[in-house]
Design an enzyme around this catalytic site. Structure first.
Site, mmCIF file in Angstrom:
data_model
loop_
_atom_site.group_PDB
_atom_site.id
_atom_site.type_symbol
_atom_site.label_atom_id
_atom_site.label_comp_id
_atom_site.label_asym_id
_atom_site.label_seq_id
_atom_site.Cartn_x
_atom_site.Cartn_y
_atom_site.Cartn_z
ATOM 1 N N LYS A 10 55.233 55.307 13.311
ATOM 2 C CA LYS A 10 56.396 55.948 13.931
ATOM 3 C C LYS A 10 56.363 57.475 13.847
ATOM 4 O O LYS A 10 56.904 58.155 14.710
ATOM 5 C CB LYS A 10 57.686 55.407 13.313
ATOM 6 C CG LYS A 10 57.946 53.942 13.633
ATOM 7 C CD LYS A 10 59.273 53.475 13.065
ATOM 8 C CE LYS A 10 59.539 52.016 13.399
ATOM 9 N NZ LYS A 10 60.859 51.553 12.939
ATOM 10 N N ASN A 28 59.841 55.374 17.933
ATOM 11 C CA ASN A 28 59.565 53.939 17.933
ATOM 12 C C ASN A 28 59.381 53.393 19.350
ATOM 13 O O ASN A 28 59.176 52.205 19.542
ATOM 14 C CB ASN A 28 60.675 53.163 17.220
ATOM 15 C CG ASN A 28 61.868 52.893 18.119
ATOM 16 O OD1 ASN A 28 62.379 53.811 18.768
ATOM 17 N ND2 ASN A 28 62.308 51.649 18.173
ATOM 18 N N ASP A 78 65.642 52.873 17.463
ATOM 19 C CA ASP A 78 66.030 52.273 16.180
ATOM 20 C C ASP A 78 67.468 52.624 15.815
ATOM 21 O O ASP A 78 68.200 51.796 15.271
ATOM 22 C CB ASP A 78 65.109 52.759 15.054
ATOM 23 C CG ASP A 78 63.795 51.992 14.996
ATOM 24 O OD1 ASP A 78 63.715 50.888 15.562
ATOM 25 O OD2 ASP A 78 62.848 52.504 14.371
ATOM 26 N N ARG A 129 61.652 54.408 -4.389
ATOM 27 C CA ARG A 129 60.732 54.170 -5.498
ATOM 28 C C ARG A 129 60.198 55.464 -6.076
ATOM 29 O O ARG A 129 60.015 55.592 -7.276
ATOM 30 C CB ARG A 129 59.580 53.271 -5.023
ATOM 31 C CG ARG A 129 59.967 51.815 -4.889
ATOM 32 C CD ARG A 129 58.894 50.983 -4.240
ATOM 33 N NE ARG A 129 58.824 51.237 -2.795
ATOM 34 C CZ ARG A 129 58.145 50.499 -1.933
ATOM 35 N NH1 ARG A 129 57.453 49.457 -2.374
ATOM 36 N NH2 ARG A 129 58.143 50.778 -0.645
ATOM 37 N N ARG A 176 59.023 61.612 -2.707
ATOM 38 C CA ARG A 176 58.536 61.296 -1.363
ATOM 39 C C ARG A 176 59.716 60.933 -0.455
ATOM 40 O O ARG A 176 59.868 59.791 -0.031
ATOM 41 C CB ARG A 176 57.518 60.156 -1.420
ATOM 42 C CG ARG A 176 56.286 60.488 -2.261
ATOM 43 C CD ARG A 176 55.301 59.341 -2.308
ATOM 44 N NE ARG A 176 54.745 59.037 -0.994
ATOM 45 C CZ ARG A 176 53.896 58.037 -0.760
ATOM 46 N NH1 ARG A 176 53.525 57.241 -1.759
ATOM 47 N NH2 ARG A 176 53.430 57.833 0.460
ATOM 48 N N GLY A 235 67.582 41.519 9.960
ATOM 49 C CA GLY A 235 66.813 42.544 10.655
ATOM 50 C C GLY A 235 66.577 42.217 12.113
ATOM 51 O O GLY A 235 66.389 43.121 12.935
#
Length: 286
Positions: free
Chosen positions: A67, A88, A107, A155, A159, A245
């Site tokens: 993307k 996308n 999206d 996580r 980033r 989703g």
């Protein structure tokens, strides 16, 4: 000349996009074929050169991990895709004797419409799980729903460039936190959008289940295979509304179908119904 479209990504064999698009084109009576092409970021540039040399291409659906990489492969970026740096959708437009590749983002509309269909109100308190390109689209969708703040759990907190850049452009205040602390804030939010890969939210789901608390909000889990995900099951058990989703995939595909078919009006309800049938979603209530 045969007309073509495809979904690009890696891996791609699980994609429901071909079923959605082919059902729509069949109902519209438009002769567009639609396939899935497995391609990595490294192989994207030569593939795009090949596609540009072949007549009949109408459009490309773009999924992970392409993307952001697709930005450098199009001639023009339109709308929110330019703000987010996330493409996308690629549509091909004829300009005289040349063909231009136009990058856009459906999206955001997919997330907004999926959440609205589930009954999400305005200015919800919001949690986003994950910090990549789809998370950036989630922030834009939340802004459209009236939210000016969101907590983002990732996580690796170093980033988060994509989602932070999107939030800054859209004037949305972000609080970035470690994924390890997501369970309770998520359980208490009006809206949770999980953009994590399949099974990556299982640990959070186990922690949420251990809280033994009500979860009255709306959860959109972008990952749809396998389904139901563990976090979706825990959320539903807590009394909340779960948006699969596939709902987001449906609504972002509706706009792609309009672009690839070159319709000058919105896709009608009968087309959306056959798209729902193709992937096992309930038909839309009028």
């Amino acid at each position: 000349m045969s007309l073509r479209a495809a979904v690009l990504g890696h891996p791609i064999s699980h994609s429901k996009s071909p079923a959605l698009h082919l059902a729509a084109y069949g109902r519209l009576g438009v002769g567009i074929s639609y396939t899935a092409i497995d391609v990595t970021e490294q192989l994207l540039p030569p593939l795009m050169r090949q596609i540009r040399d072949q007549p009949g291409w109408r459009g490309l659906s773009v999924t992970m991990p392409l993307k952001t990489a697709m930005l450098g492969q199009v001639d023009e970026v339109r709308g929110v895709a330019g703000i987010l740096g996330v493409v996308n959708t690629v549509s091909f437009e004829e300009h005289g004797s040349s063909i231009r590749a136009i990058g856009s983002n459906t999206d955001v509309a997919g997330i907004v419409n999926a959440l609205r269909h589930a009954g999400t109100g305005t200015a919800p308190s919001a949690v986003v799980l994950g910090g990549g390109g789809t998370a950036a689209s989630a922030v834009a969708a939340l802004k459209e729903l009236g939210a000016n703040r969101a907590e983002v759990f990732v996580r690796d907190t170093s980033r988060t460039a994509e989602v932070c850049a999107a939030a800054e452009s859209l004037d949305v205040a972000l609080v970035i936190r470690s994924l390890a602390g997501a369970a309770r804030p998520a359980a208490e939010a009006d809206v949770v959008i999980s953009t994590l890969p399949p099974r990556a939210a299982d640990g959070i789901a186990a922690e949420m289940a251990a809280l033994k608390t009500a979860m009255p909000g709306v959860l959109l889990d972008v990952a749809y295979d396998p389904w139901p995900s563990l976090i979706a099951s825990v959320w539903q058990a807590g009394g909340g509304t779960v948006v699969p989703g596939l709902e987001m995939l449906l609504y972002q595909a509706v706009e792609q179908v309009r672009l690839f078919s070159r319709l000058d009006k919105e896709v009608n309800a009968s087309v959306i119904d056959v798209m729902c049938d193709a992937v096992g979603l309930p038909r839309r209530a009028l």
